[in-house]
Design an enzyme around this catalytic site. Structure first.
Site, PDB file in Angstrom:
ATOM      1  N   ASP A  56       1.057  -1.285   0.048  1.00  0.00           N
ATOM      2  CA  ASP A  56       0.317   0.398   0.316  1.00  0.00           C
ATOM      3  C   ASP A  56       0.978   1.367  -0.328  1.00  0.00           C
ATOM      4  O   ASP A  56       1.362   0.979   0.912  1.00  0.00           O
ATOM      5  CB  ASP A  56      -0.698   0.054   1.290  1.00  0.00           C
ATOM      6  CG  ASP A  56      -1.862   1.305   1.138  1.00  0.00           C
ATOM      7  OD1 ASP A  56      -1.696   2.443   0.756  1.00  0.00           O
ATOM      8  OD2 ASP A  56      -2.938   0.850   1.180  1.00  0.00           O
ATOM      9  N   SER A 135      -3.839  13.774 -13.919  1.00  0.00           N
ATOM     10  CA  SER A 135      -5.124  14.114 -14.579  1.00  0.00           C
ATOM     11  C   SER A 135      -4.931  15.272 -15.213  1.00  0.00           C
ATOM     12  O   SER A 135      -4.947  15.909 -14.471  1.00  0.00           O
ATOM     13  CB  SER A 135      -6.655  13.736 -13.673  1.00  0.00           C
ATOM     14  OG  SER A 135      -7.184  14.017 -14.017  1.00  0.00           O
ATOM     15  N   TYR A 148     -10.088  16.005  -5.230  1.00  0.00           N
ATOM     16  CA  TYR A 148      -8.792  15.511  -6.658  1.00  0.00           C
ATOM     17  C   TYR A 148      -8.130  16.066  -7.782  1.00  0.00           C
ATOM     18  O   TYR A 148      -6.991  16.295  -7.826  1.00  0.00           O
ATOM     19  CB  TYR A 148      -9.589  14.248  -7.432  1.00  0.00           C
ATOM     20  CG  TYR A 148      -9.628  13.648  -8.660  1.00  0.00           C
ATOM     21  CD1 TYR A 148      -8.554  12.267  -8.300  1.00  0.00           C
ATOM     22  CD2 TYR A 148     -10.053  13.863 -10.206  1.00  0.00           C
ATOM     23  CE1 TYR A 148      -7.978  11.609  -9.627  1.00  0.00           C
ATOM     24  CE2 TYR A 148      -9.216  12.978 -10.969  1.00  0.00           C
ATOM     25  CZ  TYR A 148      -9.121  12.018 -10.656  1.00  0.00           C
ATOM     26  OH  TYR A 148      -7.882  11.273 -11.466  1.00  0.00           O
ATOM     27  N   LYS A 152      -4.542  16.873  -7.493  1.00  0.00           N
ATOM     28  CA  LYS A 152      -3.632  16.308  -9.644  1.00  0.00           C
ATOM     29  C   LYS A 152      -2.470  16.916  -9.472  1.00  0.00           C
ATOM     30  O   LYS A 152      -1.713  17.217 -10.267  1.00  0.00           O
ATOM     31  CB  LYS A 152      -5.083  15.727 -10.141  1.00  0.00           C
ATOM     32  CG  LYS A 152      -5.764  14.136 -10.016  1.00  0.00           C
ATOM     33  CD  LYS A 152      -4.275  13.256 -10.230  1.00  0.00           C
ATOM     34  CE  LYS A 152      -4.337  11.868 -10.345  1.00  0.00           C
ATOM     35  NZ  LYS A 152      -3.746  10.899 -10.614  1.00  0.00           N
TER      36      LYS A 152
END
Length: 247
Positions: A56, A135, A148, A152
């Protein structure tokens, strides 16, 4: 005889990571694959005869240890692809601080840890490539995706900083910035639109090419960015999004 190039991939077990691993294995790369999905990782590693470590990336002790073990088993490193990421929905008001923190751990800090381990290895090899999956959400604003998009964007800036700092080491660092890709990773986004079918209708309207990309299409971009064909590219955010950023 030319030695095969050695590549470490995190987030390798499914989606873009698995598609890229298969394509690059076909191209003769020696692979070390890391992921927390033990079952999928084991199947892929067996298929490709690759080194594999279940880990992880939020484990700040176990993750760098697994990276070093994987690189040692490869016998060195020519390139590393940091491909982990997570989706988190919601505005700043809706997303919890825990969700913001978890997004930071996965979408930014994991890339920092990989850079700290990989860059000295690449330098000792005379140079190489570090690729980070970010992204196109990090290059624009995305509604209801505060954590998010923020993380990013941070990943893209991290790439630019690493590229600037390590260019003299002949280490190229770039960000791959996909748009909508048809993998389960985007399931949280589908939910915000009321399901996959509603989301596909939205994609048809906002993406100039009118569709999502496939993981296999994105893998082709990965192959290019890791190859010598991209030898003069560094510090770039490579948007593979069907034209969404210019729509």
């Amino acid at each position: 005889m030319t030695r095969s190039k050695r590549l470490l991939i995190t987030g390798a077990a499914t989606g873009i990571g698995a598609a890229g691993a298969r394509l690059l294995a076909d191209q003769g790369w020696e692979l070390a694959l890391l992921d927390r999905n033990a079952e999928a990782l084991g199947q892929l590693a067996s298929e490709l005869q690759a080194v594999a470590y279940v880990v992880d990336v939020t484990d700040t002790v176990g993750y760098p240890h697994a990276l070093r073990r994987a690189i040692n088993e490869l016998g060195g490193l020519d390139a590393a692809w940091s491909n982990v990421g997570m989706q988190t929905n919601g505005t700043v008001e809706q997303a919890s601080l825990d969700e913001f923190d978890r997004s930071w751990e996965v979408n930014v800090r994991s890339h920092v840890i990989l850079g700290q381990v990989a860059i000295p290895e690449l330098r000792s090899n005379g140079g190489g490539v570090l690729l980070v999956t970010a992204s196109n959400a990090g290059l624009q604003t995305e509604s209801r995706m505060a954590a998010y998009s923020t993380t990013k964007a941070a990943a893209v800036q991290l790439v630019r900083l690493m590229a600037r700092d390590h260019a003299r080491d002949q280490i190229r660092v770039n960000a791959l910035c996909p748009g909508f890709v048809d993998t389960p990773f985007n399931a949280p986004v589908w939910e915000t639109y009321g399901g996959r079918e509603a989301f596909l209708r939205e994609v048809g309207e906002v993406v100039p090419l009118g569709r999502m990309s496939s993981a296999q299409e994105v893998a082709l971009h990965v192959r290019f960015l890791l190859s010598d064909d991209a030898s003069f590219l560094t510090g770039q955010a490579f948007a593979a999004d069907g034209g969404e950023l210019v729509s």
